[in-house]
Design a protein around this motif. Structure first.
Motif, PDB file in Angstrom:
ATOM      1  N   ARG A   1     -25.390 -14.052  22.226  1.00 16.31           N
ATOM      2  CA  ARG A   1     -26.387 -14.748  21.396  1.00 16.31           C
ATOM      3  C   ARG A   1     -26.393 -16.252  21.659  1.00 16.31           C
ATOM      4  N   ASP A   2     -25.275 -16.806  22.136  1.00 13.75           N
ATOM      5  CA  ASP A   2     -25.219 -18.246  22.388  1.00 13.75           C
ATOM      6  C   ASP A   2     -25.671 -18.611  23.798  1.00 13.75           C
ATOM      7  N   GLY A   3     -26.174 -17.630  24.540  1.00 13.30           N
ATOM      8  CA  GLY A   3     -26.650 -17.898  25.894  1.00 13.30           C
ATOM      9  C   GLY A   3     -25.616 -17.661  26.968  1.00 13.30           C
ATOM     10  N   SER A   4     -24.390 -17.318  26.581  1.00 12.15           N
ATOM     11  CA  SER A   4     -23.346 -17.051  27.565  1.00 12.15           C
ATOM     12  C   SER A   4     -23.618 -15.741  28.292  1.00 12.15           C
ATOM     13  N   PRO A   5     -23.129 -15.603  29.523  1.00 11.53           N
ATOM     14  CA  PRO A   5     -23.260 -14.318  30.211  1.00 11.53           C
ATOM     15  C   PRO A   5     -22.500 -13.244  29.454  1.00 11.53           C
ATOM     16  N   ALA A   6     -23.073 -12.066  29.364  1.00 14.86           N
ATOM     17  CA  ALA A   6     -22.451 -10.971  28.621  1.00 14.86           C
ATOM     18  C   ALA A   6     -22.835  -9.651  29.268  1.00 14.86           C
ATOM     19  N   ASP A   7     -21.981  -8.653  29.077  1.00 15.90           N
ATOM     20  CA  ASP A   7     -22.187  -7.336  29.674  1.00 15.90           C
ATOM     21  C   ASP A   7     -22.662  -6.335  28.632  1.00 15.90           C
TER      22      ASP A   7
END
Length: 643
Positions: free
Chosen positions: A340-346
């Protein structure tokens, strides 16, 4: 045009509207400008127009009603479906210096009385309530006695029977609005809604000439993956995923309570801290477990889909679906809780064919329960047919070798999608494009021959006939006499199924609704046989199909990539860790989740800008006036000590 907000637009426009709204955005929320769809919707609301905003999770939907609430006189009513969502948003607003309240069943009678007193006195800009509250006579009397410039409907898809999470209590919203002294502007927001659902939201909420704005469904920071391990290796595949993210915050969704308990026990046996959430737990235990997750005491939540709607936790770095959901709307909404904070996530889905049986069972059970509750049989049958269609589409997503991102975007009506996104397991997989024209002709011919027997057959029977099975039911029905019997006996069963799936996806074959779906040939399929056009499919290699230990979809760290426009791999990781530790200390002292203080993206920007003064601290994205007053000294001391 209807709506109380028109009474306030003159005073707002004494200075440029955009400047006024952006001043609120910066002062309270710490951001310098609106995203395009945010600004468009906010301008419409402030002009007195109803709106429907469809914006992906993490796109800042809440600001669409929070900024107008602060720009206008009176108290904005926010209809929200979950207690946890209300609390997170109210806590975050108060941290930003906004007077906000919530009114729900978690409050004691005296607390409810105090909240209603503050609202009555005009001391609250936003009041969050559950839809059930709208039918309370005392609450209605309160709202009739105050200025209500705006009613915001969060998770607006819940109002539609054609949505993926229909809640009957949402149907009370139009009647509540009609009973107010003056009709307010209505702002409806959701993250996932197809065209049909959007139309139903407008109708069900009785929106008046609304601005409908669809911001797009692509979440570029999310990596989409599907794993298809052998059933015996499913647990192994899950463990490989979780261990790739050890110590990071994530959610594992399961389709049943029993599965959540099994998965949690397995993770704990491996020394991985995980908690659990499902409807069978006592309220106290569910609340404790949710708090353990939100406050980062236990980084992994294993849950049914009862958990997470509107969850505001910003640092979730992975979402794993251990079982296939029933529809793409639910899947994308749940997967969207990552990053949700714009970080890369899987976002990884671990598929097994048994999952299809489970969701079909739930769909049939839902149909039976609707009938038992007295719903019109025709309507219930239509909803059941819709559910089965969505299950088929969800199954196609799990099986496709095409770009997963494009598959989802096309489902939500976006036609201009990339052929390859390079950020999903299909695009990263080793694959090859095969000409399967002959195989496709054989399968379609077999379906036509079976149709000539004046009865329909399912996909298993079709494949068995093609491969020359000597099963008793085939011999008993005389299907071994068909000209297509055994014409693919040397072709692996999995390959036949894959080509059949491709034919279904292309619309050359069709599958019926009902408990026992059967395969039929379409007009396009008959045309294909006559025209002899080539038919090609992309197939994953055998290595990709069986890969479990190092699955393609796993393992991007939140320290890599971009967070809120800041390249994380280039920042001082030691300073970032110290800022996170300070944030956690402050949050625990106030009994708040850490992300309510500052998002990771804000801490990352602090590492880049290294502010030395209060004025410089205010230039960091996500830092408003109130948070500067509260936290500037502590964070500046931490940053400058690092320097």
């Amino acid at each position: 045009m209807p709506g109380r907000l028109q009474n306030y637009t003159i005073s707002i426009k004494e200075k440029p509207l955009a400047a006024s709204a952006e001043q609120i955005l910066k002062e309270y929320f710490g951001y310098g400008s609106f995203r395009p769809h945010q600004g468009r919707l906010i301008e419409a609301v402030l002009a007195g127009q109803d709106v429907l905003g469809v914006m992906p999770t993490g796109a800042g939907k809440s600001l669409v009603f929070q900024v107008p609430a602060l720009a206008c006189k009176g108290t904005t009513i926010v209809v929200s479906p979950l207690i946890s969502l209300m609390k997170d948003q109210v806590d975050a607003l108060r941290q930003s210096g906004v007077e906000a309240e919530l009114l729900n069943s978690s409050l004691l009678p005296d607390q409810k009385k105090q909240v209603m007193g503050r609202v009555s006195e005009g001391r609250s800009k936003l009041l969050y309530v559950a839809p059930e509250r709208l039918e309370d006579a005392g609450f209605l009397a309160l709202c009739q006695s105050i200025d209500v410039p705006l009613v915001a409907v969060d998770e607006a898809h819940c109002v539609s029977q054609w949505g993926n999470d229909f809640r009957p209590s949402y149907s009370t919203i139009p009647a509540f609005i009609a009973k107010l002294a003056k009709r307010p502007v209505v702002c409806a927001l959701t993250a996932t809604a197809t065209g049909d659902v959007r139309e139903d939201i407008v109708r069900s909420l009785a929106l008046r000439e609304p601005l409908v704005s669809v911001a797009g469904f692509d979440r570029e920071n999310l990596y989409l993956g599907v794993l298809r391990p052998e059933p015996a290796k499913k647990r192994q595949a899950l463990l490989a995923q979780v261990k790739k993210h050890k110590g990071e915050s994530g959610i594992i969704y399961c389709s049943t309570r029993a599965a959540t308990e099994e998965v949690q026990a397995m993770l704990q046996e491996q020394g991985l801290a995980a908690t659990i959430y499902h409807a069978g737990l006592q309220d106290v235990e569910r609340k404790r477990n949710q708090d353990d997750f939100l406050y980062d005491r236990k980084p992994v939540m294993v849950a049914t889909n009862a958990f997470g709607m509107g969850i505001d936790k910003s640092n979730i770095s992975f979402v794993i679906h251990y079982n296939m959901p029933s529809d793409l709307e639910s899947y994308y909404q749940e997967a969207g809780r990552a990053g949700r904070d714009g970080s890369p996530a899987d976002c990884v889905l671990i598929y097994n064919s048994k999952d299809v049986q489970t969701v079909n069972y739930f769909a049939e059970k839902g149909h039976e329960e609707r009938l038992a509750a007295g719903m019109d049989s025709g309507l219930s049958a239509a909803l059941y047919s819709r559910d089965l269609g969505r299950i088929r589409k969800m199954t196609s997503y799990c099986k496709t070798s095409d770009c997963l991102r494009s598959f989802i975007l096309r489902y939500f009506g976006e036609s201009d999608t990339p052929y390859r996104c390079e950020r999903c397991s299909s695009c990263e997989a080793e694959s090859e494009v095969l000409d399967v024209t002959v195989e496709a002709q054989k399968i379609i011919s077999c379906v036509l021959r079976l149709e000539q027997r004046d009865r329909a057959f399912g996909r298993v029977m079709v494949v068995d006939v093609l491969r020359g099975s000597a099963a008793q039911n085939i011999l008993r029905l005389g299907l071994d006499s068909l000209s297509t019997y055994g014409i693919m006996k040397d072709v692996p069963k999995a390959f036949v199924h894959a080509v059949l799936d491709a034919l279904l996806e292309a619309g050359l074959l069709a599958v019926s609704d009902g408990k026992y779906p059967v395969i039929g040939c379409t007009a396009a399929g008959r045309g294909f046989l006559k025209q002899a056009e080539p038919f090609c499919v992309k197939m994953a290699t055998a290595k990709t199909q069986t890969e479990v230990e190092e699955p393609a979809a796993a393992g991007r760290s939140r320290s890599a990539g971009v967070t809120g426009g800041v390249a994380l791999e280039g920042i001082d990781q030691d300073l970032f860790a110290r800022l996170k530790a300070l944030r956690l200390e402050i949050a625990r002292a106030q009994e708040l989740p850490a992300f309510v203080i500052f998002h990771d993206s804000t801490l990352a920007e602090m590492c880049v800008k290294r502010p030395k003064t209060t004025e410089e601290f205010l230039t960091v994205s996500g830092v408003g006036q109130k948070k500067t007053e509260l936290y500037a000294k502590d964070f500046l001391d931490c940053i400058n000590a690092g320097c």
